[in-house]
Write an enzyme that holds these catalytic residues in place. Sequence first.
Site, mmCIF file in Angstrom:
data_model
loop_
_atom_site.group_PDB
_atom_site.id
_atom_site.type_symbol
_atom_site.label_atom_id
_atom_site.label_comp_id
_atom_site.label_asym_id
_atom_site.label_seq_id
_atom_site.Cartn_x
_atom_site.Cartn_y
_atom_site.Cartn_z
ATOM 1 N N GLY A 154 2.602 -1.329 4.319
ATOM 2 C CA GLY A 154 2.680 0.100 3.998
ATOM 3 C C GLY A 154 4.122 0.518 3.780
ATOM 4 N N GLY A 155 4.723 1.096 4.811
ATOM 5 C CA GLY A 155 6.063 1.687 4.719
ATOM 6 C C GLY A 155 7.107 0.799 4.042
ATOM 7 N N ASN A 204 0.876 -1.187 0.000
ATOM 8 C CA ASN A 204 0.000 0.000 0.000
ATOM 9 C C ASN A 204 0.904 1.225 0.000
ATOM 10 O OD1 ASN A 204 -1.830 2.029 0.447
ATOM 11 N ND2 ASN A 204 -2.194 1.511 2.607
ATOM 12 N N TRP A 205 0.977 1.848 -1.149
ATOM 13 C CA TRP A 205 1.916 2.965 -1.288
ATOM 14 C C TRP A 205 1.404 4.270 -0.702
ATOM 15 C CZ3 TRP A 205 4.273 2.594 -6.931
ATOM 16 C CH2 TRP A 205 5.205 1.556 -6.946
ATOM 17 N N LYS A 206 0.132 4.322 -0.336
ATOM 18 C CA LYS A 206 -0.447 5.568 0.198
ATOM 19 C C LYS A 206 -0.163 6.711 -0.786
ATOM 20 C CE LYS A 206 0.347 3.516 4.659
ATOM 21 N NZ LYS A 206 0.125 3.629 6.063
ATOM 22 N N GLU A 233 -5.831 -5.225 10.261
ATOM 23 C CA GLU A 233 -4.804 -4.219 10.529
ATOM 24 C C GLU A 233 -5.119 -3.527 11.848
ATOM 25 O OE1 GLU A 233 -2.645 -2.888 6.801
ATOM 26 O OE2 GLU A 233 -4.431 -1.656 6.878
ATOM 27 N N HIS A 271 -9.563 1.266 4.826
ATOM 28 C CA HIS A 271 -8.266 1.427 5.504
ATOM 29 C C HIS A 271 -8.438 2.394 6.683
ATOM 30 C CE1 HIS A 271 -4.113 2.539 6.265
ATOM 31 N NE2 HIS A 271 -3.771 1.436 5.628
ATOM 32 N N GLY A 296 2.033 1.877 10.779
ATOM 33 C CA GLY A 296 3.001 2.965 10.668
ATOM 34 C C GLY A 296 3.657 3.332 11.990
ATOM 35 N N GLU A 349 -6.720 4.755 7.779
ATOM 36 C CA GLU A 349 -6.480 6.182 7.475
ATOM 37 C C GLU A 349 -7.709 6.808 6.822
ATOM 38 O OE1 GLU A 349 -2.793 5.642 5.362
ATOM 39 O OE2 GLU A 349 -1.844 5.064 7.234
ATOM 40 N N SER A 399 3.037 -2.547 10.356
ATOM 41 C CA SER A 399 4.481 -2.569 10.547
ATOM 42 C C SER A 399 5.125 -3.907 10.168
ATOM 43 C CB SER A 399 4.831 -2.173 11.992
ATOM 44 O OG SER A 399 4.375 -0.855 12.247
HETATM 45 C C1 PEP Z 1 -0.906 0.059 5.916
HETATM 46 O O1 PEP Z 1 -0.848 1.223 5.563
HETATM 47 O O2 PEP Z 1 -1.837 -0.657 5.528
HETATM 48 C C2 PEP Z 1 0.148 -0.449 6.787
HETATM 49 C C3 PEP Z 1 0.014 -1.641 7.294
HETATM 50 O O3 PEP Z 1 1.218 0.374 7.011
HETATM 51 P P1 PEP Z 1 2.625 -0.029 7.727
HETATM 52 O O4 PEP Z 1 3.062 -1.310 7.107
HETATM 53 O O5 PEP Z 1 3.536 1.107 7.411
HETATM 54 O O6 PEP Z 1 2.335 -0.170 9.171
#
Ligand code: PEP
Length: 249
Positions: free
Chosen positions: A233-234, A9-11, A166, A94, A172, A96, A212
């Site tokens: 994500g990251g 997930n590049w956001k 999640e 999600h 994050g 966010e 994470s």
């Molecule tokens: C996400 O944005 O879905 C996510 C899991 O982010 P991260 O891996 O950075 O925690």
Amino acid sequence: MKKSMVIGNWKMYKTVSETVAFIKELAPLVENSNAEVCLAVPFTSITAAVEAAKDTNIVIGAQNMNDASEGAFTGEIAAIMLKEIGAEFVLLGHSERRTLFHETDPYINRKVIKALEDDLTPVLCIGETAAEREENKTEEVLQRQLEECLSGVGEEPASKLVIAYEPVWAIGTGKTATPQMAEEAHAFIRKCLTKQFGKKIAQGLSILYGGSVKPDNMAALMQEKNIDGALVGGASLQVKNFSAIIQCC
Ligand code: PEP
């Protein structure tokens, strides 16, 4: 056997040229992967990503969509528009989007139904906050989100869903759920899905863990029975980290 799945997930990261460079570098590293390799890229990058991923095993999707087919909704994007440019899946619900853009379970439900109607795979994200976990409300929250977000979804369309667990406190933050904590939640989610759609469908659905995920915690997560992959994500923003996570499947 169900194939494992890793979705990046590049956001709101990466321009078109960065997207193309990333996919060209990633493709040879994951061509023999056991996992389905998916990237949820920004809207502006979808067309270029689909083109760059042609003849590779990388699948491209979107991070959001509107629940309507069309209309006067400035700035919004419809499922059919995503489908036409080659997106195959869409992230929905999600955390966010829930917290920053005030998306509710009934609204997410309408999006899930629309995505299924327009042949986009919905990746439904659910998870509890830190406060809800501390108050022992994790199961209550997961059950409510599944019931409300999947209300009115029939058994046949349900077989096309992907669920991502999640925990909000892990997104994050660098705090990952332990494999045991994640497995407990995934097993509970599978139990709820069994109640909603029957055992056969529930067993066939992929339940991804997100929060994470890194190359050094993925392998342990993947040992768990009900963890079918990850939403990342990251760590999906660097080819090295993302491909190392995929290698753990
Ligand atoms: C996400 O944005 O879905 C996510 C899991 O982010 P991260 O891996 O950075 O925690």
